[in-house]
Scaffold this active site. Sequence first.
Site, short mmCIF file in Angstrom:
data_model
loop_
_atom_site.label_atom_id
_atom_site.label_comp_id
_atom_site.label_asym_id
_atom_site.label_seq_id
_atom_site.Cartn_x
_atom_site.Cartn_y
_atom_site.Cartn_z
N ALA A 116 -9.11 5.88 4.06
CA ALA A 116 -9.11 7.25 5.04
C ALA A 116 -10.36 7.98 5.39
O ALA A 116 -10.79 8.51 4.31
CB ALA A 116 -7.74 7.77 4.69
N LYS B 201 0.86 -1.31 0.01
CA LYS B 201 0.02 0.00 -0.19
C LYS B 201 1.02 1.08 0.15
O LYS B 201 1.54 1.45 0.89
CB LYS B 201 -0.83 0.01 1.40
CG LYS B 201 -1.73 1.37 1.28
CD LYS B 201 -2.47 1.34 2.67
CE LYS B 201 -3.01 2.88 2.75
NZ LYS B 201 -3.49 3.16 4.25
#
Lengths: 257, 86
Positions: free
Chosen positions: A187, A100
């Site tokens: 997020a 990631k």
Amino acid sequence: MQNDRLIIAGREFTSRLFVGTGKYKDFVETKKAIEASGADVVTVAVRRVNITDRSKENLLDYLDPKKYTILPNTAGCYNVEDALRYSRLARAAGVSDLIKLEVLGDERTLFPDTAGLIEAAKILVKEGFIVLPYTNDDPIVAQKLVDIGCPAVMPLAAPIGSGLGIRNPYNLKIIMEMIKVPIIVDAGVGTASDAALAMELGADAVLMNTAIAGAQDPIAMAEAMKYAVYAGRLAYKAGRIPRKLYATASSPIEGML
Amino acid sequence: MVEAIQIQVNGEQRGCHAGATVGDLLRELAIKTERVAVELNLEILDRKDFDHRSLKPGDRVEILSFIGGGAPVEVQGKGEDSVHAE
């Protein structure tokens, strides 16, 4: 929904909720929350081993890499060089080629440095990494990342850890319509409805950490997120009704007195 | 007496025996080799080379592994004022 599998770079996932492993009280709570979330993919960071206190336990003693897909991240990297270094270290530490990729632009917002992200992604894809980039809600940048060879794109909903929810549903919607690879909203989720909304918009998955780990009861919130992601996905597949300004009666007029 | 040399491990000065390998260092520190990455003077080592790479004075060794993360740990605690924008 039986065969509604998420496929990224040939890997199949049942759950569309990805979770981080930071900010928990201890490893036991981490493990319980992740179990409650039903997630298949868990993100981890790469850091120095504590050599002075070897009594510290290892996270991977609690998370079986056979059961979970471990997704190392480059959290905390503010330039291309560091992101490359951490990616290569993550691969050397040995779970897979998955990374990631985060190249952060600023400490206060933790917004991605998308120019640096594109540069780092190009290099890592060439090195054989499966790059999942954490990016802005910018459709053009998302397309560039796909063109480079990223098999999924991870646009933010809001700043990391902010809990502000989906700040720009329209941009996310454009990304979902334009981009032909899985979109993982990453997020900014604060609570279950945020995760459901992301899925209703058409996200293929949602990644979160703080919304669960920072909740009063992380294990209960993990379970809530599991259902929210599932419900959002179902609603998306079911196809919602159009929004209308005025009422449409649900009951027939015929037969009234 | 085996001659001792000074190296740096994860940013800290440390003595080790001359001729010791990276594998020896990991065993001395009781670190299991699976799921750690080792960088020797910025070169990432293949796990199978741990026992073949000997340490020289002044070498800088970094030993890393996976920890809980998702949000950057370094900046936790900053900017946590609540938002009143809505």
